[in-house]
Design a protein around this motif. Structure first.
Motif, mmCIF file in Angstrom:
data_model
loop_
_atom_site.group_PDB
_atom_site.id
_atom_site.type_symbol
_atom_site.label_atom_id
_atom_site.label_comp_id
_atom_site.label_asym_id
_atom_site.label_seq_id
_atom_site.Cartn_x
_atom_site.Cartn_y
_atom_site.Cartn_z
ATOM 1 N N LEU A 51 0.833 -1.206 0.000
ATOM 2 C CA LEU A 51 0.000 0.000 0.000
ATOM 3 C C LEU A 51 0.868 1.256 0.000
ATOM 4 O O LEU A 51 0.632 2.199 -0.760
ATOM 5 C CB LEU A 51 -0.907 0.005 1.240
ATOM 6 N N THR B 9 -4.235 0.006 6.412
ATOM 7 C CA THR B 9 -4.832 0.788 5.329
ATOM 8 C C THR B 9 -4.691 2.286 5.614
ATOM 9 O O THR B 9 -4.384 3.070 4.711
ATOM 10 C CB THR B 9 -6.342 0.456 5.192
ATOM 11 N N LEU C 231 -9.451 4.757 -1.715
ATOM 12 C CA LEU C 231 -8.799 3.506 -1.329
ATOM 13 C C LEU C 231 -9.829 2.566 -0.702
ATOM 14 O O LEU C 231 -9.962 2.485 0.513
ATOM 15 C CB LEU C 231 -7.634 3.826 -0.361
ATOM 16 N N ASP D 142 -7.335 -2.032 -1.687
ATOM 17 C CA ASP D 142 -6.718 -2.824 -0.628
ATOM 18 C C ASP D 142 -7.352 -4.203 -0.758
ATOM 19 O O ASP D 142 -8.461 -4.451 -0.277
ATOM 20 C CB ASP D 142 -6.972 -2.223 0.757
#
Ligand code: PLP
Length: 371
Positions: free
Chosen positions: A64, A89, A129, A157
């Motif tokens: 990420l 995340t 995201l 993700d």
């Protein structure tokens, strides 16, 4: 009889001979980092997902981070995401200096709510995201429409979603780039930490390949500031073996989930996972929602049945965000309501019919005594 929450030994036993041989071969050659096993696994993922590039790295968190950095997201930028996820995340957004903007989730799938995404777009927004939570893809068409309208990038993700699909395409092939984790408990897990980035963007792929290895295209020649984030040969070899079993293993999770759905459909006071029939849910976790979650957890524990809260807290309520300058805690009623009420029960490859029955019987018994 007791039922474990997750039994990883079944994955080892099923591939024992090949896994043991792999271990001895890597030891014998002492070729631990990079090499044909790593590049071979990357090509297998490209083929499996239908993407142009797979770049392996050390874990999903790094994947990420490397994507966000590679896309040039930095200080002053906002990234819209969900509070209903693992902390990584959010963490990676702050590591590139950008601001995470958390919006609410949908009450049935626990995935990010596209209407809430749209409402949160500002002149500073650079990317969305979404997290494919628990193994089911977010509503990517709706997210894509918003991204196109406001000229934003989309990053998946997909750490919980290797093998999941959405309208005929695989998770990991649905946006500008995607991050996967091979942490042992994930649907495709290795024997330690591992991760990868997938993308069709040649420039981003080249950049991530560079920054995952010290910005070093040729030994001791550095053209970028990078990090040390590599998948090792042993993990890559194990992942190649396990990738051949992944669809079968995901289907076994799906069978357990279908059985639970049927068993629990008539119980009052408990909600089973909503399934979007345009895709494949791979049940990284099978989640029950109930107001009596803590009592149910205790009851299952007393019966020797593994279960756990996913998640006990909505991440926007974590104290750490108060350290971000300008942070205003959002009000996110759906995720606030879910916190502490969503329980994962045993659902893993190789789970037996008896184990599913024992789990379902215990859940039904709990609710029978409650009504
Ligand atoms: C596991 C996970 C990560 C982090 O992956 P690591 O390999 O543990 O760094 C990120 N996001 C989600 C949704 C995850 O489930």
């Amino acid at each position: 009889m007791s039922v474990p929450f997750l039994d990883l030994t079944k994955q080892y036993v099923e591939l024992k001979e090949a896994s043991d041989a792999l271990w001895f071969d890597v030891m014998n050659h002492s070729a631990f980092i990079a090499g044909p096993r790593v590049s071979g696994f990357e090509r297998e993922i490209e083929e499996y997902l239908g993407v142009k590039h797979c770049i392996s790295c050390a874990n999903g968190t790094d994947a990420l981070f490397l994507i966000l950095q590679g896309l040039g997201i930095s200080k002053g930028d906002e990234v819209i995401t969900t509070p209903w996820t693992f902390f990584a995340t959010l963490e990676c957004i702050t590591h590139v200096g950008a601001t995470p903007v958390m919006v609410d989730i949908l009450p049935d799938s626990y995935n990010i709510d596209p209407a809430a995404v749209e409402a949160a777009v500002t002149s500073r927004t650079r990317a969305i995201l979404p997290v494919h939570i628990f193994g089911q893809c977010a509503d990517m068409d709706a997210i894509d429409d918003i991204a196109k309208k406001h000229d934003l990038m989309v990053i998946e993700d997909a750490c919980q979603a290797m093998g999941a699909s959405y309208k005929g395409k695989m998770a990991g092939a649905l946006a500008d780039a995607a991050a996967f984790s091979f942490f042992p408990t994930k649907n495709l897990g290795c024997g330690g930490d591992g991760g990868c980035i997938t993308t069709d963007n040649d420039e981003l792929a080249e950049h991530c390949r560079l920054t995952a290895n010290h910005g070093m295209p040729i030994k001791y020649i550095h053209t970028a500031f990078g990090v040390n984030s590599r998948l090792d040969a042993l993990q890559a070899g194990l992942l190649s073996l396990r990738l051949t079993k992944l669809d079968e293993w995901n289907a076994q999770r799906g069978d357990a989930a279908a059985y639970y759905d049927k068993e629990f459909s008539k119980i009052k006071g408990v909600t089973v996972p909503a399934v979007d029939s345009t895709g494949t849910h791979i049940y990284h976790l099978y989640i029950l929602k109930t107001d009596q979650a803590s009592e149910l957890l205790e009851f299952l524990q007393s019966r020797g049945i593994g279960s756990a809260l996913y998640y006990p807290h909505s991440l926007h309520e974590q104290v750490v965000f108060e350290s971000l300058s300008g942070w205003v805690k959002p009000s996110l009623p759906v995720s606030e309501d879910c916190a502490g009420k969503t329980i994962a029960i045993p659902c893993f490859p190789g789970i037996t019919k008896e184990q599913c029955e024992e789990t379902a019987d215990a859940v039904k018994e709990f609710f029978a005594t409650k009504s």
